[in-house]
Design a protein around this motif. Structure first.
Motif, PDB file in Angstrom:
ATOM      1  N   GLN A  79       0.806  -1.217   0.000  1.00 22.44           N
ATOM      2  CA  GLN A  79       0.000   0.000   0.000  1.00 22.44           C
ATOM      3  C   GLN A  79       0.840   1.269   0.000  1.00 22.44           C
TER       4      GLN A  79
ATOM      5  N   SER B  43     -19.047   0.524  -0.230  1.00 21.59           N
ATOM      6  CA  SER B  43     -18.654  -0.639  -1.015  1.00 21.59           C
ATOM      7  C   SER B  43     -19.441  -1.842  -0.518  1.00 21.59           C
ATOM      8  N   ASP B  65     -17.995   1.955   7.893  1.00 23.01           N
ATOM      9  CA  ASP B  65     -16.659   1.919   7.293  1.00 23.01           C
ATOM     10  C   ASP B  65     -15.568   2.443   8.208  1.00 23.01           C
ATOM     11  N   CYS B  68     -12.211  -2.095  10.434  1.00 26.51           N
ATOM     12  CA  CYS B  68     -11.291  -2.713   9.477  1.00 26.51           C
ATOM     13  C   CYS B  68     -11.839  -4.062   9.041  1.00 26.51           C
ATOM     14  N   ARG B  73     -12.233  -2.753   1.282  1.00 28.48           N
ATOM     15  CA  ARG B  73     -11.539  -1.516   1.628  1.00 28.48           C
ATOM     16  C   ARG B  73     -12.250  -0.806   2.782  1.00 28.48           C
ATOM     17  N   THR B  74     -11.459  -0.100   3.563  1.00 29.46           N
ATOM     18  CA  THR B  74     -11.964   0.599   4.756  1.00 29.46           C
ATOM     19  C   THR B  74     -11.530   2.049   4.655  1.00 29.46           C
ATOM     20  N   THR B  75     -12.493   2.951   4.470  1.00 28.54           N
ATOM     21  CA  THR B  75     -12.158   4.327   4.128  1.00 28.54           C
ATOM     22  C   THR B  75     -12.322   5.309   5.282  1.00 28.54           C
ATOM     23  N   GLU B  82      -9.098   6.376   1.001  1.00 28.08           N
ATOM     24  CA  GLU B  82      -9.993   5.947  -0.071  1.00 28.08           C
ATOM     25  C   GLU B  82      -9.656   4.552  -0.613  1.00 28.08           C
ATOM     26  N   GLN B  83      -8.351   4.241  -0.671  1.00 29.87           N
ATOM     27  CA  GLN B  83      -7.968   2.935  -1.221  1.00 29.87           C
ATOM     28  C   GLN B  83      -7.338   2.026  -0.181  1.00 29.87           C
ATOM     29  N   TYR B  84      -7.582   2.315   1.083  1.00 25.04           N
ATOM     30  CA  TYR B  84      -6.924   1.553   2.150  1.00 25.04           C
ATOM     31  C   TYR B  84      -7.535   0.158   2.299  1.00 25.04           C
ATOM     32  N   LEU B  85      -6.649  -0.873   2.245  1.00 27.21           N
ATOM     33  CA  LEU B  85      -7.098  -2.254   2.461  1.00 27.21           C
ATOM     34  C   LEU B  85      -6.465  -2.754   3.752  1.00 27.21           C
ATOM     35  N   TYR B 315      -0.114   5.957   5.845  1.00 19.99           N
ATOM     36  CA  TYR B 315      -1.467   5.887   5.295  1.00 19.99           C
ATOM     37  C   TYR B 315      -1.654   7.026   4.299  1.00 19.99           C
TER      38      TYR B 315
END
Lengths: 94, 477
Positions: A79, B43, B65, B68, B73-75, B82-85, B315
């Motif tokens: 990431q 999502s 959201d 986790c 994904r968890t925003t 926005e794109q955090y996995l 992050y």
């Protein structure tokens, strides 16, 4: 409670938050309004009172200070926008 | 196919009247049809995995959201994430999955839980299914909207100052905030660590008790998790509350501010409790003029610390603008990362923790918190639970131009909900009535620490007597 440009600059530096020029007036007004309201609590006599930082009894117990291996380092690295080997890369700073 | 409560759906699944796939497809179709309008989910899953065994086997649940989830994904409702996995799943969510629940999607929310209308989400505001011009409340806006519109039978939210109870109140749902420490906060993106607690949205009190049974319990990964073994909430539910003493808050200080329909609904509920044989005692809200100040000073101070990790390195994305120092680099990243409301609250928190102001603001607020806790402990020494409205008005209109610059008035709306978070008590909002313009009106029950059973039982009695929990918004029946 007066929020001057100097106070705003100091808080924003402490918070590591850049303030846009066009937001300064609105932010100063907001901080003044809200903090002036919050100042109400100063009127409560509290010299010998304890500070309640957690509703738990007893409050927070700390974990032992041990370094543990994180099982999914690769997932964390995936990431990062820039990386080099097992390290996350940041731009050089002066 | 017509599902309403989670418990009735559970029975149909257990008797094989319906299959998990049929149930999932039913809700997936509703999400794909109605979410473009409601914006309840950020999502969602299209291909679930069905676990055969467990109390919640085959039941789809929405999750705010801020939790986790390893495969979704968890925003946190934020541009920066926005794109955090996440590399792991929150304990509260894991417990649901271990009992066979299917996490159908991640619900929209105010960014990092900061807001009470849903309008501070980077992904746009969710809408109230009862009237789409109105807010579903916040910060668990999408969680409430989704259950209310029957896009899922239940959902998880988080409650730091009312962010489960207020949306439940606006959307005709049961919204439960357990005792602080009852449900693990591991994997719950932190806003204010001494105030945050996972919460539950359902249509009925029994559904809430079932989910609380599943989610409660000690977690060694959360240092604030209670070691006290939870009771069996669903099994011990009883609407027999005769001879129980209940306190209710005097609304005189709010006489010029309260919606008279909410006052009328509140008084009607009190009469029903008297008819049930309860003894009612009137109490004044302790430290009424100071609760909001104490709450916002503590929550924003803790938030300024918790959100300091979002620096664009570990992050989020790094700003493309050039910087002359590491400090400036962080500042530019964070400017891009956060929305306006989050930045405002970080600034308040930073101010109140800073040298020269710490004693008068944060420390003082913690001392006031001690006084508030003492005062509520005294009230609970003479009653089972406290009854109050949840808010002064029904769901506000969605209109960001009108809400800008009115922060203090929005903060003051939390007057009935913040106390439960300050003292760590369980609290619940349940459907009570409707206004003339058909907006839901709820009622709040606050219990002593570890007193979830007490408030669930009173709530069950009221649910039986009011008998309005099965009503649904016309468009989403």
């Amino acid at each position: 409670m007066e929020i001057t440009d100097k106070v705003l600059k100091e808080i924003s530096e402490l918070a590591a938050l850049k303030i846009k020029e066009e937001e300064k007036v609105e932010l100063k007004f907001f901080l003044k309004e809200v903090l002036s309201y919050f100042e109400k609590i100063k009127s409560i006599e509290s010299k010998k009172l304890p500070a309640l930082v957690s509703p738990l009894k007893p409050p927070l117990c700390l974990r032992s200070d041990k370094v543990l291996d994180f099982p999914d380092k690769d997932k964390l690295l995936e990431q990062a926008s820039k990386k080099q080997g097992a390290l996350i890369k940041t731009p050089p700073s002066i | 196919m017509d599902f309403f409560s989670l418990c009735s759906l559970q029975k149909k699944l257990q008797s094989s009247e319906v299959s998990p796939k049929e149930v999932f497809d039913f809700y997936l179709k509703r999400i794909e049809k109605y979410n473009p309008c409601l914006n309840a989910f950020i999502s969602w899953k299209k291909i679930p995995s069905f676990k055969k065994k467990g109390r919640l086997a085959g039941i789809p649940i929405g999750v705010k959201d801020l939790f986790c989830t390893k495969d979704l994904r968890t925003t946190a409702g934020s541009k920066g994430l926005e794109q955090y996995l996440p590399p792991y799943t929150a304990t509260a969510v894991e417990k649901l999955e271990q009992e066979g629940a299917i996490i159908i999607g991640k619900c929209n929310n105010d960014e990092f839980g900061m807001g009470s209308t849903g309008e501070h989400s980077y992904f746009g505001a969710s809408k109230n299914p009862w009237n789409e011009k109105h807010s579903p409340g916040g910060s668990s806006s999408g969680s409430a909207s989704a259950v209310s519109a029957r896009l899922c039978p239940a959902s998880l939210g988080t409650d730091t100052g009312g962010s489960v109870r207020l949306p439940a109140n606006y959307c005709h749902l049961v919204g439960l905030k357990p005792t602080y420490g009852r449900v693990s906060r591991y994997g719950m993106i932190a806003y204010a660590s001494s105030l945050d607690q996972a919460g539950i949205f359902t249509h009925t009190v029994e559904d809430s008790a079932l989910l609380l049974d599943v989610m409660s319990g000690f977690d060694s990964k959360d240092s604030t998790s209670l070691k006290t073994k939870p009771p069996y909430f669903q099994k011990n539910l009883s609407s027999e509350i005769k001879n129980k003493t209940l306190a209710y808050f005097d609304l005189e200080p709010f006489k010029n501010e309260m919606n008279p329909e909410i006052v009328s609904a509140y008084q009607k509920a009190l009469k029903l409790l008297e008819q049930r044989g309860c003894c009612l005692i009137e109490k004044k809200i302790p430290f009424l003029d100071y609760g909001i100040s104490a709450y916002y000073l503590i929550s924003t101070s803790e938030a300024s610390s918790n959100l300091s990790r979002y620096d664009g390195i570990r992050y989020g994305k790094q700003s493309l603008k050039s910087s002359q120092s590491l400090q400036e680099f962080y500042s530019l990243n964070r400017l891009d990362f956060f929305g306006k409301e989050v930045r405002r609250r970080i600034l308040i928190g930073t101010f109140s923790l800073s040298s020269g102001y710490y004693e008068d603001y944060f420390h003082k607020a913690c001392q006031v918190r001690y006084l508030i806790k003492q005062a509520f402990d005294e009230i609970f020494s003479s009653c089972e639970a406290i009854i109050s409205p949840v808010s002064k008005n029904t769901a506000p209109l969605l209109n960001s131009k009108k809400t800008e610059g009115k922060n203090l008035s929005f903060y003051l709306n939390d007057i009935f909900t913040v106390f439960a978070n300050l003292i760590g008590s369980p609290a619940l909002s349940l459907p009570c009535s409707f206004s003339k313009d058909k907006l839901p009106i709820g009622l709040q029950l606050i219990g002593p620490a570890l007193g979830e059973q007490k408030i669930l039982n009173v709530a069950l009695a009221l649910e039986e007597d009011l008998n309005i929990f099965e009503k649904s918004p016309e468009k989403y029946k």
